[in-house]
Design an enzyme around this catalytic site. Structure first.
Site, PDB file in Angstrom:
ATOM      1  N   GLY A   7     -51.635 -19.029 -43.985  1.00 13.68           N
ATOM      2  CA  GLY A   7     -51.814 -20.160 -43.070  1.00 13.68           C
ATOM      3  C   GLY A   7     -51.553 -19.706 -41.646  1.00 13.68           C
ATOM      4  N   ARG A  80     -44.332 -29.006 -41.137  1.00  7.74           N
ATOM      5  CA  ARG A  80     -44.010 -30.397 -40.763  1.00  7.74           C
ATOM      6  C   ARG A  80     -45.203 -31.100 -40.144  1.00  7.74           C
ATOM      7  NH1 ARG A  80     -39.003 -31.070 -36.949  1.00  7.74           N
ATOM      8  NH2 ARG A  80     -39.377 -28.941 -36.245  1.00  7.74           N
ATOM      9  N   HIS A 173     -31.181 -23.704 -38.874  1.00 10.68           N
ATOM     10  CA  HIS A 173     -32.428 -23.846 -38.128  1.00 10.68           C
ATOM     11  C   HIS A 173     -32.729 -25.329 -38.025  1.00 10.68           C
ATOM     12  CE1 HIS A 173     -36.271 -23.007 -36.506  1.00 10.68           C
ATOM     13  NE2 HIS A 173     -36.966 -23.303 -37.578  1.00 10.68           N
TER      14      HIS A 173
HETATM   15  N1  LIG Z   1     -38.563 -20.492 -39.998  1.00  8.84           N
HETATM   16  C1  LIG Z   1     -39.206 -20.915 -38.948  1.00  8.84           C
HETATM   17  O1  LIG Z   1     -38.724 -20.789 -37.840  1.00  8.84           O
HETATM   18  C2  LIG Z   1     -40.567 -21.560 -39.116  1.00  8.84           C
HETATM   19  C3  LIG Z   1     -41.419 -21.737 -38.013  1.00  8.84           C
HETATM   20  C4  LIG Z   1     -42.684 -22.292 -38.213  1.00  8.84           C
HETATM   21  C5  LIG Z   1     -43.079 -22.670 -39.492  1.00  8.84           C
HETATM   22  N2  LIG Z   1     -42.202 -22.519 -40.522  1.00  8.84           N
HETATM   23  C6  LIG Z   1     -42.568 -22.904 -41.886  1.00  8.84           C
HETATM   24  O2  LIG Z   1     -43.451 -21.924 -42.416  1.00  8.84           O
HETATM   25  C7  LIG Z   1     -44.263 -22.516 -43.430  1.00  8.84           C
HETATM   26  C8  LIG Z   1     -45.728 -22.197 -43.169  1.00  8.84           C
HETATM   27  O3  LIG Z   1     -46.174 -22.840 -41.988  1.00  8.84           O
HETATM   28  P1  LIG Z   1     -47.716 -22.746 -41.556  1.00  8.84           P
HETATM   29  O4  LIG Z   1     -47.821 -23.442 -40.265  1.00  8.84           O
HETATM   30  O5  LIG Z   1     -48.199 -21.342 -41.710  1.00  8.84           O
HETATM   31  O6  LIG Z   1     -48.374 -23.656 -42.711  1.00  8.84           O
HETATM   32  P2  LIG Z   1     -49.904 -23.602 -43.206  1.00  8.84           P
HETATM   33  O7  LIG Z   1     -50.147 -24.859 -43.939  1.00  8.84           O
HETATM   34  O8  LIG Z   1     -50.810 -23.229 -42.090  1.00  8.84           O
HETATM   35  O9  LIG Z   1     -49.899 -22.386 -44.235  1.00  8.84           O
HETATM   36  C9  LIG Z   1     -49.213 -22.400 -45.449  1.00  8.84           C
HETATM   37  C10 LIG Z   1     -50.045 -21.599 -46.445  1.00  8.84           C
HETATM   38  O10 LIG Z   1     -49.280 -21.453 -47.654  1.00  8.84           O
HETATM   39  C11 LIG Z   1     -50.227 -21.431 -48.701  1.00  8.84           C
HETATM   40  N3  LIG Z   1     -49.567 -21.673 -49.990  1.00  8.84           N
HETATM   41  C12 LIG Z   1     -49.092 -22.835 -50.501  1.00  8.84           C
HETATM   42  N4  LIG Z   1     -48.574 -22.615 -51.736  1.00  8.84           N
HETATM   43  C13 LIG Z   1     -48.701 -21.294 -51.978  1.00  8.84           C
HETATM   44  C14 LIG Z   1     -48.333 -20.466 -53.069  1.00  8.84           C
HETATM   45  N5  LIG Z   1     -47.722 -20.942 -54.151  1.00  8.84           N
HETATM   46  N6  LIG Z   1     -48.620 -19.149 -53.000  1.00  8.84           N
HETATM   47  C15 LIG Z   1     -49.249 -18.634 -51.913  1.00  8.84           C
HETATM   48  N7  LIG Z   1     -49.616 -19.369 -50.851  1.00  8.84           N
HETATM   49  C16 LIG Z   1     -49.344 -20.688 -50.885  1.00  8.84           C
HETATM   50  C17 LIG Z   1     -51.217 -22.525 -48.310  1.00  8.84           C
HETATM   51  O11 LIG Z   1     -52.442 -22.398 -49.040  1.00  8.84           O
HETATM   52  C18 LIG Z   1     -51.366 -22.271 -46.822  1.00  8.84           C
HETATM   53  O12 LIG Z   1     -52.454 -21.410 -46.533  1.00  8.84           O
HETATM   54  C19 LIG Z   1     -43.929 -24.007 -43.392  1.00  8.84           C
HETATM   55  O13 LIG Z   1     -42.985 -24.327 -44.407  1.00  8.84           O
HETATM   56  C20 LIG Z   1     -43.325 -24.195 -42.015  1.00  8.84           C
HETATM   57  O14 LIG Z   1     -42.463 -25.312 -41.966  1.00  8.84           O
HETATM   58  C21 LIG Z   1     -40.981 -21.973 -40.354  1.00  8.84           C
END
Ligand SMILES: NC(=O)c1ccc[n+]([C@@H]2O[C@H](COP(=O)([O-])OP(=O)(O)OC[C@H]3O[C@@H](n4cnc5c(N)ncnc54)[C@H](O)[C@@H]3O)[C@@H](O)[C@H]2O)c1
Length: 308
Positions: A7, A80, A173
């Site tokens: 993603g 989110r 966080h």
């Molecule tokens: N730690 C941090 O500081 C921080 C910062 C930003 C985002 N995040 C988190 O990171 C995560 C991803 O965010 P994003 O914006 O890339 O979301 P996104 O929706 O763009 O991407 C998530 C991807 O995960 C894939 N996915 C779902 N289940 C899966 C599985 N079982 N196996 C493999 N792939 C799977 C989905 O198909 C999707 O492509 C979210 O939980 C977000 O809250 C964390």
């Protein structure tokens, strides 16, 4: 090296890893057919333009292709939407992080795992539990991002290069993160000598809600800085840089805290967390860390109930 989740964050992380040639081969895995393959191909087609040799390979849920990875970044899970807290994601993301971690460990038993999925501290707990690994090999990315936001806001306010600003933040966080202006310097000068306390307080508040600010603007959470922050952790490990970063790890007595996953400054090198650094916090900083601990513990308890 593997990035799970193609993603926004996962693809950005893979792109930075490739661009900086941090690994020869980066496998990107997603559950959605074609997404990881397409984005990996796009990143590889950028190589002749940006002049790098790292190869990105996309796969759909094929863990055999990830076998023998040294480092795995987990970004799979829901992000989110406006009005949600990170904690609202727990049920869905815990199931995803659990199954992904089990598959990783099966195919790359020696991998160091970096968790990015939210709620970050508790997803690090989930991955650590599911992996059976030592705590220094299962860590979470949040502190580098939170600190980067803080540094960027300070650089804008002072109208200077972000490179001059050194800072560290601790804790969970989220809104309970622990800012440490006492440990913030501008080319070695304490930041408090260059900025009034009102402005500094406003920057700290903005940093605490920095993720939410972007969710409100874009309808989903951020990816450029989060993906780059995860890639910076990978780089420190792969190159054994022994850099000092705030990283989420299970505390085992440090800061008087046991059995809780929180961001603390660590030395990051080839063994993952080489050492947890213990700062001498003052009473107000200790109180903020305790608030953060209480909050993360509550969410850990929610996860424990889900896992029962
Ligand atoms: N730690 C941090 O500081 C921080 C910062 C930003 C985002 N995040 C988190 O990171 C995560 C991803 O965010 P994003 O914006 O890339 O979301 P996104 O929706 O763009 O991407 C998530 C991807 O995960 C894939 N996915 C779902 N289940 C899966 C599985 N079982 N196996 C493999 N792939 C799977 C989905 O198909 C999707 O492509 C979210 O939980 C977000 O809250 C964390």
């Amino acid at each position: 090296m593997t990035v799970v989740g193609a993603g926004n964050v996962g693809a950005t992380c893979a792109d930075v890893l490739a661009y900086k040639e941090i690994a020869n081969e980066i496998v990107v895995l997603d559950i959605k057919e074609g997404v990881a393959e397409g984005k990996s191909l796009d990143i590889w087609q950028k190589a002749p333009i940006n002049q790098y040799d790292s190869r990105t390979i996309g796969v759909t849920n094929d863990y055999v292709a990830t076998a023998g990875s040294e480092v795995v970044v987990i970004t799979s899970g829901l992000p989110r939407k406006p009005g949600m807290t990170r904690d609202d994601l727990i049920q869905t993301n815990a199931g995803i992080v659990k199954s992904v971690t089990e598959s990783i460990v099966q195919h790359s038993p020696d991998a160091i795992i970096i968790v990015v999925s939210n709620p970050l501290d508790v997803m690090t707990y989930q991955a650590h539990m599911s992996s059976g690994k030592s705590r220094n090999h299962v860590i979470g990315m949040a502190g580098i991002l939170d600190t980067a936001r803080y540094r960027a806001f300070l650089a804008s306010e002072l109208n200077i290069s972000t490179k001059e600003i050194q800072a560290i933040l601790m804790g969970g966080h989220g809104d309970t993160m622990v800012p440490l202006p006492r440990y913030t310097t501008v080319a070695g000068i304490p930041v408090t000598e260059l900025i009034d306390s009102d402005k500094l307080d406003a920057i700290i508040e903005r940093t605490k809600f920095g993720g939410g600010e972007l969710v409100k603007l874009m309808g989903t959470s951020a990816w450029y800085a989060p993906g780059s922050a995860a890639a910076q952790m990978v780089e420190a490990i792969v190159k054994d840089q022994r850099r000092v970063f705030p990283v989420c790890i299970k505390l085992e007595g440090e800061y008087g805290i046991d059995d809780c996953y929180l961001g603390v400054p660590v030395i990051l090198g080839k063994n993952g967390v080489e050492k947890v650094l213990e700062l001498h916090l003052n009473d107000s900083e200790k109180a903020m860390l305790e608030t953060s601990r209480t909050h993360v513990k509550e969410v850990m308890d929610v996860l424990n109930k889900l896992n029962e």
